[in-house]
Design a protein around this motif. Structure first.
Motif, PDB file in Angstrom:
ATOM      1  N   VAL A 329       0.849  -1.185   0.000  1.00  0.00           N
ATOM      2  CA  VAL A 329       0.000   0.000   0.000  1.00  0.00           C
ATOM      3  C   VAL A 329       0.889   1.240   0.000  1.00  0.00           C
ATOM      4  O   VAL A 329       1.958   1.260   0.617  1.00  0.00           O
ATOM      5  N   ASP A 330       0.453   2.233  -0.716  1.00  0.00           N
ATOM      6  CA  ASP A 330       1.084   3.554  -0.683  1.00  0.00           C
ATOM      7  C   ASP A 330      -0.054   4.544  -0.897  1.00  0.00           C
ATOM      8  O   ASP A 330      -0.457   4.817  -2.023  1.00  0.00           O
ATOM      9  N   VAL A 331      -0.579   5.048   0.204  1.00  0.00           N
ATOM     10  CA  VAL A 331      -1.817   5.804   0.135  1.00  0.00           C
ATOM     11  C   VAL A 331      -1.752   6.969   1.113  1.00  0.00           C
ATOM     12  O   VAL A 331      -1.207   6.853   2.215  1.00  0.00           O
ATOM     13  N   VAL A 332      -2.280   8.115   0.700  1.00  0.00           N
ATOM     14  CA  VAL A 332      -2.369   9.289   1.569  1.00  0.00           C
ATOM     15  C   VAL A 332      -3.780   9.338   2.141  1.00  0.00           C
ATOM     16  O   VAL A 332      -4.762   9.388   1.401  1.00  0.00           O
ATOM     17  N   LEU A 333      -3.852   9.330   3.460  1.00  0.00           N
ATOM     18  CA  LEU A 333      -5.123   9.333   4.173  1.00  0.00           C
ATOM     19  C   LEU A 333      -5.400  10.717   4.729  1.00  0.00           C
ATOM     20  O   LEU A 333      -4.535  11.305   5.393  1.00  0.00           O
ATOM     21  N   ASP A 334      -6.578  11.221   4.480  1.00  0.00           N
ATOM     22  CA  ASP A 334      -7.031  12.467   5.100  1.00  0.00           C
ATOM     23  C   ASP A 334      -7.935  12.071   6.259  1.00  0.00           C
ATOM     24  O   ASP A 334      -9.075  11.654   6.066  1.00  0.00           O
ATOM     25  N   VAL A 335      -7.404  12.187   7.473  1.00  0.00           N
ATOM     26  CA  VAL A 335      -8.072  11.650   8.662  1.00  0.00           C
ATOM     27  C   VAL A 335      -8.763  12.768   9.429  1.00  0.00           C
ATOM     28  O   VAL A 335      -8.186  13.836   9.665  1.00  0.00           O
ATOM     29  N   GLU A 336     -10.002  12.503   9.831  1.00  0.00           N
ATOM     30  CA  GLU A 336     -10.756  13.438  10.674  1.00  0.00           C
ATOM     31  C   GLU A 336     -10.934  12.806  12.044  1.00  0.00           C
ATOM     32  O   GLU A 336     -11.334  11.646  12.157  1.00  0.00           O
ATOM     33  N   ASP A 337     -10.603  13.572  13.091  1.00  0.00           N
ATOM     34  CA  ASP A 337     -10.741  13.069  14.458  1.00  0.00           C
ATOM     35  C   ASP A 337     -11.108  14.239  15.360  1.00  0.00           C
ATOM     36  O   ASP A 337     -10.247  14.951  15.877  1.00  0.00           O
ATOM     37  N   ALA A 338     -12.412  14.423  15.561  1.00  0.00           N
ATOM     38  CA  ALA A 338     -12.892  15.572  16.331  1.00  0.00           C
ATOM     39  C   ALA A 338     -12.553  15.451  17.812  1.00  0.00           C
ATOM     40  O   ALA A 338     -12.317  16.468  18.477  1.00  0.00           O
ATOM     41  N   PHE A 339     -12.518  14.224  18.359  1.00  0.00           N
ATOM     42  CA  PHE A 339     -12.317  14.067  19.793  1.00  0.00           C
ATOM     43  C   PHE A 339     -10.832  14.079  20.173  1.00  0.00           C
ATOM     44  O   PHE A 339     -10.488  14.488  21.285  1.00  0.00           O
ATOM     45  N   CYS A 340      -9.981  13.626  19.285  1.00  0.00           N
ATOM     46  CA  CYS A 340      -8.524  13.661  19.502  1.00  0.00           C
ATOM     47  C   CYS A 340      -7.908  14.394  18.311  1.00  0.00           C
ATOM     48  O   CYS A 340      -7.379  13.772  17.386  1.00  0.00           O
ATOM     49  N   PRO A 341      -7.975  15.722  18.301  1.00  0.00           N
ATOM     50  CA  PRO A 341      -7.608  16.494  17.111  1.00  0.00           C
ATOM     51  C   PRO A 341      -6.160  16.350  16.676  1.00  0.00           C
ATOM     52  O   PRO A 341      -5.820  16.703  15.541  1.00  0.00           O
ATOM     53  N   TRP A 342      -5.294  15.831  17.550  1.00  0.00           N
ATOM     54  CA  TRP A 342      -3.903  15.646  17.146  1.00  0.00           C
ATOM     55  C   TRP A 342      -3.766  14.632  16.013  1.00  0.00           C
ATOM     56  O   TRP A 342      -2.742  14.576  15.335  1.00  0.00           O
ATOM     57  N   ASN A 343      -4.814  13.820  15.794  1.00  0.00           N
ATOM     58  CA  ASN A 343      -4.778  12.841  14.707  1.00  0.00           C
ATOM     59  C   ASN A 343      -5.243  13.408  13.380  1.00  0.00           C
ATOM     60  O   ASN A 343      -5.009  12.796  12.331  1.00  0.00           O
ATOM     61  N   SER A 344      -5.930  14.532  13.396  1.00  0.00           N
ATOM     62  CA  SER A 344      -6.511  15.065  12.167  1.00  0.00           C
ATOM     63  C   SER A 344      -5.429  15.561  11.225  1.00  0.00           C
ATOM     64  O   SER A 344      -4.430  16.152  11.648  1.00  0.00           O
ATOM     65  N   VAL A 382     -12.880  -5.817   8.960  1.00  0.00           N
ATOM     66  CA  VAL A 382     -13.892  -4.965   8.327  1.00  0.00           C
ATOM     67  C   VAL A 382     -13.244  -4.320   7.114  1.00  0.00           C
ATOM     68  O   VAL A 382     -12.182  -3.705   7.215  1.00  0.00           O
ATOM     69  N   SER A 383     -13.862  -4.457   5.959  1.00  0.00           N
ATOM     70  CA  SER A 383     -13.276  -3.972   4.717  1.00  0.00           C
ATOM     71  C   SER A 383     -13.501  -2.477   4.524  1.00  0.00           C
ATOM     72  O   SER A 383     -14.612  -1.974   4.723  1.00  0.00           O
ATOM     73  N   LEU A 384     -12.462  -1.786   4.100  1.00  0.00           N
ATOM     74  CA  LEU A 384     -12.610  -0.380   3.733  1.00  0.00           C
ATOM     75  C   LEU A 384     -13.596  -0.224   2.576  1.00  0.00           C
ATOM     76  O   LEU A 384     -14.301   0.787   2.480  1.00  0.00           O
ATOM     77  N   LEU A 385     -13.654  -1.238   1.712  1.00  0.00           N
ATOM     78  CA  LEU A 385     -14.598  -1.186   0.596  1.00  0.00           C
ATOM     79  C   LEU A 385     -16.030  -1.191   1.113  1.00  0.00           C
ATOM     80  O   LEU A 385     -16.893  -0.459   0.618  1.00  0.00           O
ATOM     81  N   SER A 386     -16.300  -2.001   2.130  1.00  0.00           N
ATOM     82  CA  SER A 386     -17.629  -2.039   2.726  1.00  0.00           C
ATOM     83  C   SER A 386     -17.969  -0.711   3.391  1.00  0.00           C
ATOM     84  O   SER A 386     -19.088  -0.204   3.265  1.00  0.00           O
ATOM     85  N   GLN A 398      -8.612   7.509  -7.977  1.00  0.00           N
ATOM     86  CA  GLN A 398      -9.156   6.269  -8.518  1.00  0.00           C
ATOM     87  C   GLN A 398      -8.185   5.117  -8.284  1.00  0.00           C
ATOM     88  O   GLN A 398      -6.997   5.213  -8.582  1.00  0.00           O
ATOM     89  N   GLY A 399      -8.701   4.026  -7.751  1.00  0.00           N
ATOM     90  CA  GLY A 399      -7.890   2.843  -7.493  1.00  0.00           C
ATOM     91  C   GLY A 399      -7.342   2.762  -6.085  1.00  0.00           C
ATOM     92  O   GLY A 399      -6.913   1.689  -5.642  1.00  0.00           O
ATOM     93  N   ALA A 400      -7.346   3.886  -5.365  1.00  0.00           N
ATOM     94  CA  ALA A 400      -6.763   3.901  -4.029  1.00  0.00           C
ATOM     95  C   ALA A 400      -7.568   3.049  -3.053  1.00  0.00           C
ATOM     96  O   ALA A 400      -7.006   2.397  -2.162  1.00  0.00           O
ATOM     97  N   LEU A 401      -8.883   3.039  -3.212  1.00  0.00           N
ATOM     98  CA  LEU A 401      -9.728   2.293  -2.285  1.00  0.00           C
ATOM     99  C   LEU A 401      -9.470   0.795  -2.379  1.00  0.00           C
ATOM    100  O   LEU A 401      -9.296   0.106  -1.361  1.00  0.00           O
ATOM    101  N   ALA A 402      -9.438   0.259  -3.595  1.00  0.00           N
ATOM    102  CA  ALA A 402      -9.200  -1.174  -3.769  1.00  0.00           C
ATOM    103  C   ALA A 402      -7.822  -1.556  -3.253  1.00  0.00           C
ATOM    104  O   ALA A 402      -7.659  -2.595  -2.587  1.00  0.00           O
ATOM    105  N   GLU A 403      -6.828  -0.737  -3.547  1.00  0.00           N
ATOM    106  CA  GLU A 403      -5.467  -1.004  -3.080  1.00  0.00           C
ATOM    107  C   GLU A 403      -5.412  -1.075  -1.561  1.00  0.00           C
ATOM    108  O   GLU A 403      -4.862  -2.019  -0.979  1.00  0.00           O
TER     109      GLU A 403
END
Length: 420
Positions: A329-344, A382-386, A398-403
């Protein structure tokens, strides 16, 4: 350190602080009352007293009375790839009914996650009495347990070659404890979600108060042996029942573990064939356990599924780097975390079956999701696709989700072997 738990307008705020040893009884009584008030046996209460880490437990106090509780055990959790990661096992969370809707639980969760981060634990895990409560704080169901009530009078169990060579023998549960724990320890790296048992935890499996057996026998234990070595065990109770037509007893499995498939199959065959019984009740077993493919009629096994371990990534980068990935995998994740904002923010995850790196980046995001979706997918069950199909993960390249979905998967279904 002492903080204030938020109070409603016009009411004084309660005091939130680390639990002192001499406060444990009041603190634990508050917890028991929050869960209905049914007292435990003296033996069980004393064991939980010994296992409680007071320095990692919190209480909320209102005018000297405990009105809120939360604790944390220090675990090692198997993650995909077979390594173990440090995790805070969140437990003993309760709020007095007199102090609902005053922000007590939110204050406990806020302080606890801040503490978990300070302890250097990238993960927090729990089993939820009410799952919807903990979603607000970033937890999500990551493992599931299979329940079954098998009609052993009608369902046959086939076994693989070699099962006939397995020797089975009864052993007193206390006397067999060391052998059972050695078998369990050998199985821990094989499934994500399993917990390496800390000293003292082995005693939990010997708790057997008569008042909680519901008419069943005392705990029984059978060991499986191959070439003189203990290779598996089953601990169970039998509840005798009789009708006008004859026996109708039930076997109730507490736990079963084995280091090889033939020992496991031999133990299941034994449970199916105990005299004067016609059903086998099991709870919280792995979703992909092999016995399901050995039975003659899966419909008569009355399968049900229930959520089990809920996972919360406290340090997203460290948690994602602690596991491996079954495909690159080589993927950039944009993470949202309202309760622990240091993760956002955006993180680049690069990894494969040998290891991973996850670091902040300014590159364009490939997937957008919250910390809850990462928690759900973290152990590979639990699948990210699901999750994307539910609208909870957005594909930006495009393609990042399946990867990512393939990479995050796990060959064996993750499983929590016991609660805490």
């Amino acid at each position: 350190m002492t903080t204030e738990a938020t109070g409603p307008s016009g009411l004084p705020a309660a005091e939130l602080r680390v639990l002192r040893q001499d406060e444990w009884d009041m603190w634990y009584d508050t917890l028991i009352r929050a869960f209905g008030g049914v007292a435990e046996s003296a033996e069980e209460r004393e064991l939980w007293r010994e296992l409680t880490l007071c320095e990692r437990s919190l209480g909320v106090w209102d005018d000297g009375v405990c009105v809120g509780t939360a604790g944390a055990f220090d675990f090692r959790l198997t993650v995909p790839g077979g390594a173990s990661a440090p995790a805070a096992g969140v437990t003993m969370v309760g709020v007095s009914a007199t102090h609902r809707r005053r922000g007590v639980l939110t204050s406990l969760m806020r302080r606890q996650l801040d503490d978990v981060r300070a302890w250097g634990r990238p993960l927090a895990v729990l089993t939820a009495s009410e799952p919807e409560i903990y979603g607000r704080f970033g937890y999500a169901a990551a493992t599931f347990g299979l329940h079954a009530e098998i009609d052993t009078a009608r369902v046959r169990l086939s076994v693989p070659a070699g099962a006939e060579d397995v020797r089975l023998r009864y052993a007193a549960p206390a006397e067999a404890l060391e052998a059972c724990e050695a078998v369990y320890a050998r199985t821990v790296p094989g499934r994500a979600g399993m917990l390496a048992r800390r000293p003292g935890w082995e005693r939990v499996w010997l708790l057997d108060p008569e008042g909680e057996r519901e008419g069943a026998s005392a705990l029984q234990c059978v060991l499986a042996e191959r070439d003189g070595e203990v290779t598996g065990y089953a601990r169970f109770r039998v509840k005798p029942e009789w009708t006008d037509s004859g026996h109708d007893g039930q076997v109730r499995l507490q736990d079963l573990a084995a280091v090889d498939p033939v020992s496991e199959a031999a133990l299941w065959r034994f449970l199916f064939g105990i005299d004067l019984t016609s059903s086998l009740k099991v709870r919280g077993r792995p979703m992909d356990e092999a016995w399901q493919h050995l039975v003659s009629d899966i419909r008569r096994c009355r399968l049900r599924v229930r959520d089990s371990l809920h996972v919360r990534l406290v340090d997203v980068g460290a948690a994602l780097a602690a596991r491996t990935y079954q495909a690159p995998v080589d993927v950039v994740l944009d993470v949202e975390d309202a309760f622990c904002p240091w993760n956002s923010g955006r993180l680049r995850l690069s990894g494969d079956a040998k290891g991973a790196v996850c670091e902040p980046t300014t590159d364009a995001a490939d997937l957008a999701l919250s910390v809850r979706e990462l928690g759900a997918a973290y152990l590979g069950g639990v699948s990210l696709l699901s999750l994307a199909g539910a609208g909870l993960v957005r594909e930006l390249r495009q393609g990042a989700l399946a990867e990512a979905a393939v990479g995050f998967g796990s060959p064996a279904a993750p499983w929590l072997p016991h609660g805490f």
